[in-house]
Design an enzyme around this catalytic site. Structure first.
Site, PDB file in Angstrom:
ATOM      1  N   GLU A 211       0.904   3.779   1.927  1.00 27.92           N
ATOM      2  CA  GLU A 211       1.396   4.135   3.257  1.00 27.92           C
ATOM      3  C   GLU A 211       2.602   3.287   3.652  1.00 27.92           C
ATOM      4  OE1 GLU A 211      -3.213   4.400   3.559  1.00 27.92           O
ATOM      5  OE2 GLU A 211      -1.726   3.286   2.409  1.00 27.92           O
TER       6      GLU A 211
ATOM      7  N   HIS B  69       0.843  -1.189   0.000  1.00 28.16           N
ATOM      8  CA  HIS B  69       0.000   0.000   0.000  1.00 28.16           C
ATOM      9  C   HIS B  69       0.886   1.250   0.000  1.00 28.16           C
ATOM     10  CE1 HIS B  69      -3.838  -2.011   1.837  1.00 28.16           C
ATOM     11  NE2 HIS B  69      -3.322  -2.703   0.834  1.00 28.16           N
TER      12      HIS B  69
ATOM     13  N   CYS C  56      -2.260  -0.585   7.537  1.00 30.37           N
ATOM     14  CA  CYS C  56      -1.452   0.622   7.436  1.00 30.37           C
ATOM     15  C   CYS C  56      -1.498   1.437   8.729  1.00 30.37           C
ATOM     16  CB  CYS C  56      -1.896   1.450   6.244  1.00 30.37           C
ATOM     17  SG  CYS C  56      -1.522   0.646   4.660  1.00 30.37           S
TER      18      CYS C  56
ATOM     19  N   CYS D 270      -6.041   1.815   5.888  1.00 32.71           N
ATOM     20  CA  CYS D 270      -6.673   0.582   6.352  1.00 32.71           C
ATOM     21  C   CYS D 270      -6.085   0.190   7.706  1.00 32.71           C
ATOM     22  CB  CYS D 270      -6.465  -0.536   5.324  1.00 32.71           C
ATOM     23  SG  CYS D 270      -4.759  -1.125   5.244  1.00 32.71           S
TER      24      CYS D 270
END
Length: 151
Positions: free
Chosen positions: A62, A60, A93, A90
């Site tokens: 992040e 992701h 993260c 999420c």
């Protein structure tokens, strides 16, 4: 950045940089989430989703930007830094953001289905502050356009 610039103006400026990353992800066929980390009014890392490119569900934006920022600073903690991300992180993260001890998290669009605030509201570092809704419409519209094109 000018001294007289307000926090809202700074937040919008850096979110535009995160949006540029999200557009790069979009152009690569990735879910369009972009992120930058700012330390002392300077971008020290930028990234976007790479889950398709790397065939890695953990890639992701992040996660990518945290690793890049830690490498830039030479340590695993990001105290005094701000994460700007186009979509609410999420749970995965948010956990990484908490462990990295980011001081501030700024995001654009909320994620009612997978966002941390619904499922893990205490995952961030206890001293971290959160600002949501910065350039929310632009962030949300990019995501909606991406998924609409794929359905």
């Amino acid at each position: 950045m000018e001294e007289k610039e307000t926090q809202q103006q700074k937040d919008e400026h850096y979110m535009r940089m995160a949006l540029k990353e999200a557009v790069a992800a979009y152009d690569d066929g990735e879910i369009p989430v972009g992120a930058v980390i700012v330390c002392q009014d300077r971008i020290i890392a930028r990234a976007h989703n790479l889950t398709e490119t790397l065939h890695d569900v953990t890639a992701h934006a992040e996660m990518q930007v945290i690793t890049a920022a830690e490498n830039a600073l030479g340590g695993k903690y990001l105290q005094g830094c701000t994460l700007y991300v186009t979509v609410e992180p999420c749970v995965m993260c948010a956990g990484a953001i908490g462990w990295a001890q980011l001081s501030r998290i700024v995001y654009g669009a909320s994620d009612e289905k997978r966002g941390f605030s619904r499922f893990a509201p205490h995952a961030l570092h206890p001293k971290a502050t959160v600002t949501k809704g910065v350039l929310e419409a632009e962030c949300r519209n990019l995501m909606q356009r991406f998924f609409k094109e794929r359905r």
